[in-house]
Design a protein around this motif. Structure first.
Motif, PDB file in Angstrom:
ATOM      1  N   GLY A 133     -10.027  -7.034  -0.588  1.00 61.58           N
ATOM      2  CA  GLY A 133      -8.749  -7.100   0.099  1.00 61.58           C
ATOM      3  C   GLY A 133      -8.860  -7.365   1.583  1.00 61.58           C
ATOM      4  N   THR A 144       2.023  -6.821   7.304  1.00 56.76           N
ATOM      5  CA  THR A 144       2.063  -7.642   6.087  1.00 56.76           C
ATOM      6  C   THR A 144       1.317  -8.941   6.339  1.00 56.76           C
ATOM      7  OG1 THR A 144       4.057  -8.948   6.589  1.00 56.76           O
ATOM      8  CG2 THR A 144       4.394  -6.729   5.657  1.00 56.76           C
ATOM      9  N   ARG A 224      -6.281   0.162   7.385  1.00 57.32           N
ATOM     10  CA  ARG A 224      -5.218  -0.074   6.411  1.00 57.32           C
ATOM     11  C   ARG A 224      -5.531  -1.361   5.648  1.00 57.32           C
ATOM     12  NH1 ARG A 224      -1.104  -1.793   8.311  1.00 57.32           N
ATOM     13  NH2 ARG A 224      -1.367  -1.701  10.583  1.00 57.32           N
ATOM     14  N   TRP A 225      -4.775  -1.608   4.573  1.00 57.89           N
ATOM     15  CA  TRP A 225      -5.002  -2.787   3.735  1.00 57.89           C
ATOM     16  C   TRP A 225      -3.689  -3.529   3.519  1.00 57.89           C
ATOM     17  CZ3 TRP A 225     -10.091  -3.691   2.238  1.00 57.89           C
ATOM     18  CH2 TRP A 225     -10.979  -2.647   2.500  1.00 57.89           C
ATOM     19  N   LEU A 226      -3.727  -4.844   3.562  1.00 53.69           N
ATOM     20  CA  LEU A 226      -2.534  -5.664   3.405  1.00 53.69           C
ATOM     21  C   LEU A 226      -2.315  -6.009   1.933  1.00 53.69           C
ATOM     22  CD1 LEU A 226      -3.053  -8.211   6.347  1.00 53.69           C
ATOM     23  CD2 LEU A 226      -1.948  -5.944   6.399  1.00 53.69           C
ATOM     24  N   ALA A 227      -1.106  -5.772   1.470  1.00 52.66           N
ATOM     25  CA  ALA A 227      -0.768  -6.101   0.082  1.00 52.66           C
ATOM     26  C   ALA A 227      -0.659  -7.615  -0.092  1.00 52.66           C
ATOM     27  CB  ALA A 227       0.554  -5.436  -0.297  1.00 52.66           C
ATOM     28  N   LYS A 249      -3.216  -3.476  -8.559  1.00 54.05           N
ATOM     29  CA  LYS A 249      -3.304  -2.414  -7.558  1.00 54.05           C
ATOM     30  C   LYS A 249      -4.688  -1.778  -7.580  1.00 54.05           C
ATOM     31  CE  LYS A 249       1.613  -1.218  -7.503  1.00 54.05           C
ATOM     32  NZ  LYS A 249       2.626  -0.150  -7.736  1.00 54.05           N
ATOM     33  N   THR A 256      -7.403   4.772   1.601  1.00 53.81           N
ATOM     34  CA  THR A 256      -6.401   3.922   2.231  1.00 53.81           C
ATOM     35  C   THR A 256      -6.086   2.680   1.405  1.00 53.81           C
ATOM     36  OG1 THR A 256      -8.214   2.941   3.512  1.00 53.81           O
ATOM     37  CG2 THR A 256      -6.887   4.647   4.608  1.00 53.81           C
ATOM     38  N   ALA A 257      -6.985   2.308   0.474  1.00 51.21           N
ATOM     39  CA  ALA A 257      -6.782   1.094  -0.325  1.00 51.21           C
ATOM     40  C   ALA A 257      -6.088   1.368  -1.648  1.00 51.21           C
ATOM     41  CB  ALA A 257      -8.130   0.429  -0.589  1.00 51.21           C
ATOM     42  N   THR A 260      -2.828  -0.363  -3.341  1.00 51.31           N
ATOM     43  CA  THR A 260      -2.493  -1.629  -2.679  1.00 51.31           C
ATOM     44  C   THR A 260      -2.789  -2.811  -3.606  1.00 51.31           C
ATOM     45  OG1 THR A 260      -3.074  -0.687  -0.524  1.00 51.31           O
ATOM     46  CG2 THR A 260      -2.887  -3.085  -0.666  1.00 51.31           C
ATOM     47  N   MET A 262      -4.235  -6.041  -4.618  1.00 48.86           N
ATOM     48  CA  MET A 262      -5.271  -6.922  -4.084  1.00 48.86           C
ATOM     49  C   MET A 262      -6.070  -7.523  -5.232  1.00 48.86           C
ATOM     50  SD  MET A 262      -8.047  -4.184  -2.472  1.00 48.86           S
ATOM     51  CE  MET A 262      -6.871  -3.429  -1.353  1.00 48.86           C
TER      52      MET A 262
END
Length: 404
Positions: A133, A144, A224-227, A249, A256-257, A260, A262
């Motif tokens: 991700g 985002t 953090r992780w971007l969807a 997901k 934190t992941a 999300t 990815m």
């Protein structure tokens, strides 16, 4: 008297059957006992600190204790080296995922050379379903994928094409041309994450299960992780650059992941196509039968299981399976005629790519074009040769077209 003779006939027939069965069983047992493990072999993995390096150490120490075989773990920072070292017999197993296999078959970047180019390699066991991700620092203003602009400091690691292509896919999703991107070039997988933690990069393509991600999450600013949104207007362009993944997901890796959306890759060990089927069969069997003995030695070792392998079969394999693994899957009753047909198709396409690449190498030699490295002249020669010999689409697209 008639009954007695009949009973004797039945008894003799039954006795003969039992003896025959016993002899067959003994022969089978003798055959199994004939296999001898090699004294040692090497396993090629990504760098120390990566999930697959730790996983290799986890199962191989248990394997060595159980069999007496010495297993050496050989880490390398480059995806190209993992293929090169396998092809040049520096190790018998190496780590692959479908995107690696596709890039090798397409002979892109570092795969455009004799020792790393298209070659007959095949999967012998699944290691994990690994999430990949887009990581930003915890205090980043990037929330985002649409917050990515030409000014965003995007981290590029060119040592593995699937990582650099992962970043190219993000740019495509965000609608940013690569030529306009603000690239931060790094020389290793560890630095791929470290520069974001330090603030020298804004976003990186990496895995939540890597040790580098755990260290980054523990840093003062965390991460953090971007969807990745499937309904995004640019999703088709994103997938064009990131073939071989399943979007879902994240259920493993740093906290934190988790949750999300990815991409996930079925990672596996590859061996050369001419590797001993007996060796592959016995090793795959050991990995399955002894999973309970090593799955607690590393946090992600539970994924190196028959459950993950079955999931790959159900999703549709994207790389060829070795005959030794197929033998074991047949023995388990989970290899079907449909699986064999799909495997045969991929093998056929793979062999064609190898033939075309080898032909290009030979033609380039005659034309006195240097092929020791992916230089511009050789890349142009190779592209032209492939086109003239019917290779006009990406390998992932060839598989997709052939299997429909």
């Amino acid at each position: 008297m008639v009954m007695s003779q009949k009973s004797n006939l039945i008894l003799r027939a039954a006795t003969g059957a039992i003896v025959a069965a016993g002899l067959a069983l003994a022969a089978s047992g003798a055959k199994a006992q004939q296999f001898k493990w090699p004294k040692y072999f090497s396993v090629i993995t990504p760098i120390v600190g990566s999930s697959n390096h730790s996983l290799g150490v986890a199962w191989s120490t248990t394997f060595s204790a159980d069999t007496g075989v010495r297993v050496r773990i050989l880490p390398t920072s480059s995806g190209y080296s993992r293929t090169e070292w396998l092809n040049t017999n520096q190790g018998r197993l190496t780590v692959y995922q479908p995107s690696d296999f596709f890039d090798q078959m397409d002979s892109v970047e570092g795969y455009a050379k004799r020792t790393a180019g298209p070659s007959d390699t095949r999967a012998m066991f699944v290691l994990a379903v690994t999430p990949w991700g887009y990581m930003v620092r915890g205090d980043s203003n990037i929330k985002t994928v649409d917050d990515i602009t030409a000014k965003t400091k995007v981290v590029f690691y060119s040592g593995s094409t699937f990582i650099s292509n992962g970043m190219r896919a993000l740019l495509a999703l965000a609608g940013v041309k690569e030529a306009d991107a603000n690239k931060v070039e790094v020389g290793g997988y560890g630095a791929n994450t470290k520069v974001v933690v330090e603030g020298r990069g804004d976003v990186s393509f990496t895995s939540p299960v890597s040790g580098t991600s755990y260290a980054a999450e523990a840093a003062p600013n965390s991460i953090r992780w971007l969807a990745v949104p499937t309904g995004h207007k640019n999703f088709a362009a994103f997938r064009e650059l990131s073939a071989g993944y399943v979007l879902s997901k994240a259920g493993s890796g740093v906290k934190t992941a988790v949750g999300t959306p990815m991409d996930h890759a079925f990672q596996s060990y590859h061996v050369r196509g001419n590797e001993s089927a007996d060796f592959v069969y016995q090793l795959a069997k050991w990995m399955d039968k002894n999973h309970d003995s090593y799955k607690k030695k590393f946090r992600h070792a539970p994924m190196m299981s028959m459950v993950s392998l079955k999931a790959y079969l159900d999703a549709g394999i994207l790389e060829p399976f070795h005959d030794g693994l197929i033998r074991y899957l047949k023995e388990k009753g989970i290899w079907t005629a449909a699986h064999q047909k799909r495997n045969d198709t991929i093998v056929r396409l793979m062999k064609n790519r190898i033939e075309v690449f080898d032909g290009a190498m030979e033609a380039a030699h005659k034309a006195k074009v240097l092929t020791d490295s992916p230089n511009d002249k050789w890349k142009a020669f190779l592209a032209d040769y492939k086109k003239k010999n019917g290779v006009t689409m990406k390998f992932s697209k060839e598989i997709e077209a052939a299997i429909k």
